[in-house]
Design a protein around this motif. Structure first.
Motif, PDB file in Angstrom:
ATOM      1  N   GLU A   1       0.829  -1.201   0.000  1.00  0.00           N
ATOM      2  CA  GLU A   1       0.000   0.000   0.000  1.00  0.00           C
ATOM      3  C   GLU A   1       0.866   1.256   0.000  1.00  0.00           C
ATOM      4  O   GLU A   1       0.683   2.169  -0.802  1.00  0.00           O
ATOM      5  N   VAL A   2       1.842   1.284   0.882  1.00  0.00           N
ATOM      6  CA  VAL A   2       2.661   2.489   1.026  1.00  0.00           C
ATOM      7  C   VAL A   2       3.559   2.697  -0.189  1.00  0.00           C
ATOM      8  O   VAL A   2       3.661   3.797  -0.727  1.00  0.00           O
ATOM      9  N   LEU A   3       4.187   1.620  -0.645  1.00  0.00           N
ATOM     10  CA  LEU A   3       5.155   1.753  -1.732  1.00  0.00           C
ATOM     11  C   LEU A   3       4.490   1.677  -3.107  1.00  0.00           C
ATOM     12  O   LEU A   3       5.152   1.842  -4.130  1.00  0.00           O
TER      13      LEU A   3
ATOM     14  N   LYS B   1      13.406   7.933   1.590  1.00  0.00           N
ATOM     15  CA  LYS B   1      14.763   7.807   1.045  1.00  0.00           C
ATOM     16  C   LYS B   1      14.744   7.895  -0.472  1.00  0.00           C
ATOM     17  O   LYS B   1      15.626   8.502  -1.090  1.00  0.00           O
ATOM     18  N   LEU B   2      13.756   7.266  -1.080  1.00  0.00           N
ATOM     19  CA  LEU B   2      13.641   7.306  -2.539  1.00  0.00           C
ATOM     20  C   LEU B   2      13.379   8.739  -3.008  1.00  0.00           C
ATOM     21  O   LEU B   2      13.964   9.202  -3.998  1.00  0.00           O
TER      22      LEU B   2
ATOM     23  N   GLY C   1       5.515   3.376  -7.407  1.00  0.00           N
ATOM     24  CA  GLY C   1       6.928   2.994  -7.466  1.00  0.00           C
ATOM     25  C   GLY C   1       7.746   3.854  -8.409  1.00  0.00           C
ATOM     26  O   GLY C   1       8.851   3.485  -8.802  1.00  0.00           O
ATOM     27  N   GLU C   2       7.221   5.013  -8.744  1.00  0.00           N
ATOM     28  CA  GLU C   2       7.937   5.917  -9.638  1.00  0.00           C
ATOM     29  C   GLU C   2       7.874   7.326  -9.063  1.00  0.00           C
ATOM     30  O   GLU C   2       6.896   7.694  -8.418  1.00  0.00           O
TER      31      GLU C   2
ATOM     32  N   ALA D   1      11.721   3.566  -8.908  1.00  0.00           N
ATOM     33  CA  ALA D   1      12.353   3.257  -7.617  1.00  0.00           C
ATOM     34  C   ALA D   1      13.618   2.440  -7.820  1.00  0.00           C
ATOM     35  O   ALA D   1      14.661   2.704  -7.209  1.00  0.00           O
ATOM     36  N   SER D   2      13.525   1.432  -8.690  1.00  0.00           N
ATOM     37  CA  SER D   2      14.695   0.574  -8.928  1.00  0.00           C
ATOM     38  C   SER D   2      15.868   1.395  -9.467  1.00  0.00           C
ATOM     39  O   SER D   2      17.020   1.182  -9.075  1.00  0.00           O
ATOM     40  N   GLU D   3      15.574   2.337 -10.338  1.00  0.00           N
ATOM     41  CA  GLU D   3      16.647   3.187 -10.885  1.00  0.00           C
ATOM     42  C   GLU D   3      17.282   4.041  -9.796  1.00  0.00           C
ATOM     43  O   GLU D   3      18.497   4.238  -9.773  1.00  0.00           O
TER      44      GLU D   3
END
Lengths: 208, 766
Positions: B507-509, B555-556, B576-577, B590-592
């Motif tokens: 939910e949060v991420l 942090k992201l 996630g972006e 996020a992964s980047e």
């Protein structure tokens, strides 16, 4: 320990690796074990007394022919769990009272803790590990996940096998017939309402 | 995020705990309401479902090693005896026996808070541990157990708590059968006698409830393995850290050297909150023989030696005004602890459920020569609520007031002990919707139904704690591919803990739940979380997961701000972006971000935030029962239960319903079937199996309507969830008992309400 969410992608390998009847084809078990791991077999044969039975037994387990040497008092569930490493089948009472050890014997549900392995001579046993068709879940398994027909999951393999047997004999049961047919399987978490939903939902899936 | 240390107070069962805890320094923004959420509150299938339906899930019961040895326990056959000799010579000669330990060849290890030892020369109940055999197979170990010759000196015993409390009863411990510490506990407020004097109606009744046994399906079991000085224990437990600490202390080794793992466990219901003697015995032998040891208790052992719900012998006196105002509530109770200290009280519902100025209680927790009690799903509250709600119906009838109106009249808006408000109490709303759902208006005068099958309606209310508490932590890790791991030192008893953890992180991420991996039940790998007891798991850990996930998000955002050279306020996080609000093409996944930050893994540990001070945290609810009683056979059929509760935020509708169903049916089972029977002449349990100890089966399943009247309780935590495991069972027996009375017009004052009791009660009336 890690619990990856595999809701859509549980591969057959994931649990075949853990709970395998071994390589394809017929297996001779002497001492009765095959995990596909030679080193392990060797060690077990040296150290594990329970494997030293004297009675020959041949049966089919999940479609595979198994030959084993067992003790006269070895129960079917001991053969499955301790010898064949099929730990999906559980034992909760070990005296035919609760149904956690339910498996299919020639298609009919039996309590495997309450039956001698030798009595399965020449017969065909299906455990929860043998329900999947390739990578595909049995409709009953699918329904139990979707309808949440479980909590702790310990009695679940037994519930699933009882449900498969029930639906094999009666593909379109009423709710009452499900309740009667499944009454021999105790669920202490008492997920009963959702187990009933699961069986009814599986019945619909199997009709299609 | 910065942390601070606070004073944390909460109730774990009936014990008020005062501790210090580390919590987030700044206030966490509460999670929005469920209607604005995508994952939380929804019926998400449990993420461990596939492993459970395929048999791939490995429980402690399934754990094995190549060179594993097996343990079995020799248990005392007598309720009270002293051991004078143990002869293991025959057993040792049996091929395959590796080691036998007992009181004469083992160092003393204190047990039950100094009241006994791992192997005590005095055995105080049938089933107490005498010796432990380790052999090549379980069957050989069992055979060896039978070959051990023990000479006992039998002692006079006592099994009933009322008898045991008498002066001349056999003394089970030196200090007598009512221990100084917590043996006799009293509570009072106002002036009970004055309240009775001013009452228009006074009713006094006695109630008896029997001992019930948890009987989870997975046996109590451990697999222990030493690697040099490092001990690993796979245990079927509700508290990995509590087991770790107990075992470390028993073996006198550092806690850091003990690792406890519980990946899957097959139910506990309170019985698996503490370390078992079997784990310590297995660890002692395992160390010596340098092989892993597995020990599994059989069903008989489980019915004798690893806990139960104590019985109760309650006398309640109630005074009320003609208008229904409760004037006085008084209780005396005797409960059997078994042979060693345990809580056996039942007074909390009477003390806290309804508004009443004058209350007095006096309770005795008494030693008896039976297996020791342990917490069992809402300890005390189930038996206490049954008795209280039974007598309140009797008072209402005398006053000619509808039982529901009587409860509403005596609604307690604030906590009467502390005079503090509750964080939430939507009990009146629960009464309203519950009454509608059961069709309360169809309830007739008690005993007035015609025909031999008589229908009746009844209700009972519920109060419990279950707000959770700090300290509880969760570590959230994000990898370079955007996948996420959540690590938390809790355990999933079957309640769906794995799934709600994944839901909160998802939910949060804002990432698919499939991308989230949850690791719990491992003291070595996870940060601390409390034992799963008191309905405190979800409310304790979900805010920690929430905090951890928020920190990762922060942090992201901070990383994206540096990488994109845009101030953080201008950035938006979505699915996630992260992108610039005015220029969506300026974005990073996020992964980047993790990759470009040159992190392999982004890590944050969240902690549960503190509850707002100045309030009492409780859960509330009401259950309505619709039953039919066959007056020819005495059989009771429960048609329907409506469960309407205030339990904070719903985290997962499907698993919540399931757990409520389970609680209700377990309550039904306790009300109608369950009773451990001890033969009073031999002191032996006569139904230590699943055939004679009756547990509800699928055929007992009523229709169950679960209604949640609450939203998130923001004063409790940022997530606002409270526990449901115990609230679900508390009111069921009381509601069923009242419905049975309403059907037949005769009161049965003891549980379980079995057909013979119904028929005898009806005959008495004739």
């Amino acid at each position: 320990m890690s619990k990856e969410n595999k809701s859509k992608k549980l591969s057959r390998r994931d649990f075949i690796g853990r709970a395998s009847t071994g390589a394809v084809g017929s297996i001779v078990l002497f001492p009765a074990i095959s995990s596909g791991n030679d080193k392990r077999e060797e060690k077990i044969s040296k150290t594990n007394f329970k494997m030293l039975g004297t009675n020959s037994l041949t049966l089919k387990v999940n479609g595979k022919k198994i030959s084993a040497k067992v003790n006269a008092n070895t129960t079917l569930v001991e053969l499955l769990r301790d010898h064949l490493n099929l730990t999906g089948t559980k034992v909760a009472c070990n005296s035919g009272e609760c149904g956690s050890c339910s498996v299919l014997l020639d298609g009919e549900v039996v309590y495997s803790c309450h039956m001698l392995a030798l009595d399965a001579q020449g017969k065909s046993v299906t455990t929860v590990e043998g329900l999947m068709d390739g990578e595909k879940f049995h409709p009953v398994q699918e329904a139990f996940v979707e309808e949440d027909g479980l909590q702790c999951g310990f009695c679940t393999p037994g519930q699933v096998m009882a449900a498969v047997s029930l639906l094999n004999n009666n593909p379109t049961p009423t709710k009452g017939e499900v309740m009667n047919g499944m009454a021999g399987n105790i669920c202490r978490c008492a997920a009963y309402p959702k187990i009933i939903d699961s069986v009814l939902s599986a019945s619909k899936k199997m009709k299609v | 995020m910065a942390q601070k240390i606070i004073r944390s107070q909460y109730h774990l069962y009936d014990e008020k705990i005062d501790t210090m805890a580390e919590v987030p320094d700044s206030e966490l923004k509460p999670l929005p309401k469920n209607k604005d959420l995508k994952v939380i509150g929804k019926s998400i299938p449990r993420i461990d479902g596939n492993e459970k339906v395929t048999g791939a899930a490995i429980y402690t019961f399934d754990k094995t090693f190549v060179n594993i040895a097996h343990g079995r326990t020799l248990r005392s056959p007598y309720p009270f005896a002293t051991i004078t000799k143990i002869d293991t010579s025959k057993a040792e000669k049996l091929k395959g026996v590796i080691k036998i330990i007992h009181t004469y060849n083992t160092n003393e290890i204190s047990w039950y808070w100094g009241n006994s030892k791992l192997f005590d020369k005095t055995t105080r109940y049938e089933g107490e541990e005498v010796a432990f055999v380790v052999a090549e197979t379980e069957a050989i170990a069992e055979k060896a157990v039978r070959l051990i010759k023990v000479e006992y000196k039998e002692l006079d015993f006592v099994i009933n708590p009322v008898d045991a409390a008498k002066e001349d009863a056999p003394k089970i411990h030196e200090g007598g059968n009512i221990p100084k510490r917590r043996g006799h506990s009293t509570y009072s407020r106002g002036d009970f006698e004055e309240g009775i004097k001013n009452a228009d109606v006074v009713v006094e009744e006695k109630y008896i409830t029997e001992v019930a046994v948890h009987n989870p399906t997975e046996p109590f079991c451990s697999v222990v393995k030493w690697d040099d000085e490092q001990l690993t224990i796979w245990d079927s437990t509700q508290g990995i850290f509590s087991v770790r600490d107990s075992i470390a202390s028993s073996l006198k080794i550092p806690q850091s050297k003990v690792r406890v793992i519980t990946e899957y466990m097959g139910g506990g219901f309170g019985a698996k909150l503490e370390a078992g003697k079997y784990s310590v015995m297995a660890a002692l032998v395992s160390k010596e023989i340098k092989r892993p040891v597995k020990v599994v208790l059989d069903r008989r052992e489980m019915n004798l030696a690893v806990g139960n719900r104590p019985n109760s012998y309650q006398t309640i006196k109630v005074g009320a005004k003609r208008d229904g105002t409760l004037m006085a509530l008084g209780l005396t109770n005797y409960g059997s602890m078994g042979a060693y200290p345990a809580g056996a009280g039942a007074h909390w519902p009477l003390r806290s459920l309804y508004k009443c100025e004058n209350v007095t209680t006096s309770e005795y927790s008494v030693f008896t020569n039976t297996g020791r009690a342990r917490a069992f799903r809402a300890p005390g509250h189930v038996q206490g609520t049954f008795a209280l709600e039974s007598i309140l119906d009797d008072v209402a009838e005398k006053l000619k007031i509808n039982p529901l109106d009587f409860r509403i009249k005596n609604f307690a808006p604030i906590d009467q002990d502390s005079e503090r408000p509750y964080t939430s109490k939507k009990l009146l709303e629960a009464y309203e919707v519950g009454a509608k759902a059961i069709g309360w208006e169809n309830r007739k005068t008690s005993g007035s139904d015609k025909g031999f099958i008589k229908r009746g309606f009844g209700l009972a209310s519920q109060i419990w704690w279950g707000g959770g508490y700090p300290p509880a932590y969760a570590t959230v890790k994000m990898n370079r591919d955007g996948s996420v791991q959540v690590l938390c030192g809790t355990q999933d008893l079957g309640t769906g803990t794995y799934t709600i953890i994944a839901q909160v992180a998802a939910e949060v991420l804002e990432i698919p739940i499939e991308k989230i991996d949850v690791l719990i039940g491992d003291t070595q790998a996870t940060p601390y979380a409390p034992s799963s007891g008191g309905s405190n798991t979800a409310p304790s850990i979900t805010p920690a997961v929430y905090d951890g996930a928020l920190q990762i998000k922060e942090k992201l955002m901070s990383g994206a701000s540096a990488l994109l050279e845009v101030s953080q306020e201008k950035l938006v996080y979505s699915k996630g972006e992260i992108f610039e609000s005015d220029n969506k093409s300026n974005s990073l996944k996020a992964s980047e971000i993790v990759r470009k930050m040159r992190e392999r893994v982004l890590v944050a540990t969240g902690s549960r935030n503190e509850s707002t001070s100045g309030y009492r945290v409780n859960t509330f609810g009401v259950q309505f029962a619709d039953v039919e009683v066959n007056t020819l056979t005495g059989k009771i059929k429960v048609n329907k239960i409506v469960a309407a509760h205030d339990i904070g935020r719903t985290l997962n509708r499907q698993t919540l319903e399931n757990q409520f169903h389970g609680g209700v049916i377990m309550g039904l089972s306790y009300a109608l079937h369950e009773e451990r029977v001890v033969d009073e002449f031999t002191g032996k349990v006569v139904n230590a199996n699943l055939l004679d100890y009756k547990i509800a089966t699928m055929l007992d399943t009523p229709e169950i309507d679960v209604i949640i009247v609450s939203e998130a309780d923001e004063l409790v935590s940022a997530v606002g969830a409270k526990g449901i495991g115990e609230p679900a069972i508390i009111p069921t027996p009381g509601a069923i008992a009242n419905a049975v009375y309403n059907a037949i017009g005769v009161r049965i004052n003891s549980l379980p309400i079995t057909p013979d009791k119904v028929l005898m009660a009806l005959n008495k009336e004739v």
